[in-house]
Design an enzyme around this catalytic site. Structure first.
Site, PDB file in Angstrom:
ATOM      1  CB  SER A   1       1.160  -0.563  -2.554  1.00  0.00           C
ATOM      2  OG  SER A   1       2.504  -0.929  -2.340  1.00  0.00           O
TER       3      SER A   1
ATOM      4  N   GLY B   1       1.946   3.975  -2.938  1.00  0.00           N
ATOM      5  CA  GLY B   1       2.847   5.078  -3.190  1.00  0.00           C
ATOM      6  C   GLY B   1       2.977   6.069  -2.058  1.00  0.00           C
TER       7      GLY B   1
ATOM      8  CG  ASN C   1       6.511   4.231  -1.142  1.00  0.00           C
ATOM      9  OD1 ASN C   1       6.943   3.467  -1.997  1.00  0.00           O
ATOM     10  ND2 ASN C   1       5.281   4.143  -0.669  1.00  0.00           N
TER      11      ASN C   1
ATOM     12  CG  ASP D   1       4.802  -7.798  -9.030  1.00  0.00           C
ATOM     13  OD1 ASP D   1       4.932  -8.707  -8.172  1.00  0.00           O
ATOM     14  OD2 ASP D   1       4.093  -6.799  -8.840  1.00  0.00           O
TER      15      ASP D   1
ATOM     16  CG  HIS E   1       2.838  -5.611  -4.668  1.00  0.00           C
ATOM     17  ND1 HIS E   1       3.351  -5.055  -5.812  1.00  0.00           N
ATOM     18  CD2 HIS E   1       2.679  -4.602  -3.777  1.00  0.00           C
ATOM     19  CE1 HIS E   1       3.494  -3.756  -5.627  1.00  0.00           C
ATOM     20  NE2 HIS E   1       3.103  -3.452  -4.408  1.00  0.00           N
TER      21      HIS E   1
END
Length: 220
Positions: free
Chosen positions: A50, A87, A115, A196, A199
């Site tokens: 991502s 992901g 990840n 958030d 990112h």
């Protein structure tokens, strides 16, 4: 404590982006800008998760598109392709590496592994997956730039240190240009990240693009 928690949030978001993409994925490999006269230009593929796909921002604000702008401004004739999928693990990437090779890239920026680290995957299979990716790409006569990652010490400091060291070791083994930390000067700076806190914003990706540009410039 706050710094470790921040990094946990970063990796948690990377893991979750596959199930809740910020925009529809139409293809695992996408030109970041209309190719127009770039059709015959040598290709640079940004291959990752991502952080490469640009979760939370527009395609034009993601780092591959901003890297394209830097190349254009500097007079380099290349076409950057965004091959980031939220992901993705190193194992997932192995399943689609041929789509990258099919682009006949001159250069691949390999940004994967975060990840795997979030899930606490054992280091040996992560290293093996990255080795397989590097070897597949090099066998196709592609120059590989490896983007290093850090993870928080949730699985203990020894695991975290070994995880980052595997990038250093692979770069040395395969004679790769290494970006020590892909999010250098961005991670941990709230003003450079989305609400958030995970990112990068368009401005944050601009810094990432500059970091990548500086790393690949000697190879152009």
């Amino acid at each position: 404590m706050r710094k470790g928690f921040f990094w946990f949030l970063i990796l948690l978001a990377l893991s979750g982006c596959q199930s809740k993409p910020s925009r529809p994925e139409t293809s695992p490999v996408k030109p970041v800008l209309p190719v127009r006269d770039r059709g015959l230009y040598p290709v640079i593929v940004a291959f990752g998760d991502s952080l490469t796909a640009g979760s939370g921002v527009t395609m034009e604000q993601a780092y591959p598109a901003q890297l394209q702008a830097l190349l254009d401004e500097a007079g380099y004739s290349y076409r950057v392709v965004n091959a980031g999928i939220g992901g993705n693990t190193t194992s997932d990437a192995l399943g689609r590496v041929q789509t990258v090779i099919d682009q006949i890239p001159r250069l691949v920026i390999l940004e994967l592994g975060a990840n795997d680290g979030l899930r606490g995957q054992p280091i040996p299979p992560v290293r093996q997956n990255l080795q397989n990716l590097i070897e597949r790409l090099q066998a196709s006569d592609t120059e590989v730039v490896l983007a290093g990652m850090h993870i928080p010490p949730n699985y203990g400091p020894e695991y975290s240190e070994q995880f980052h060291q595997l990038y250093v070791d692979l770069a040395k083994k395969y004679h790769l240009t290494l970006i020590p930390f892909f999010l250098e000067k961005v991670a941990g700076h709230p003003e450079l990240n989305l609400e958030d806190g995970i990112h990068p914003t368009a401005q944050g990706y601009r810094i990432v693009a500059r970091t990548v540009f500086d790393a690949i410039k000697p190879l152009l």
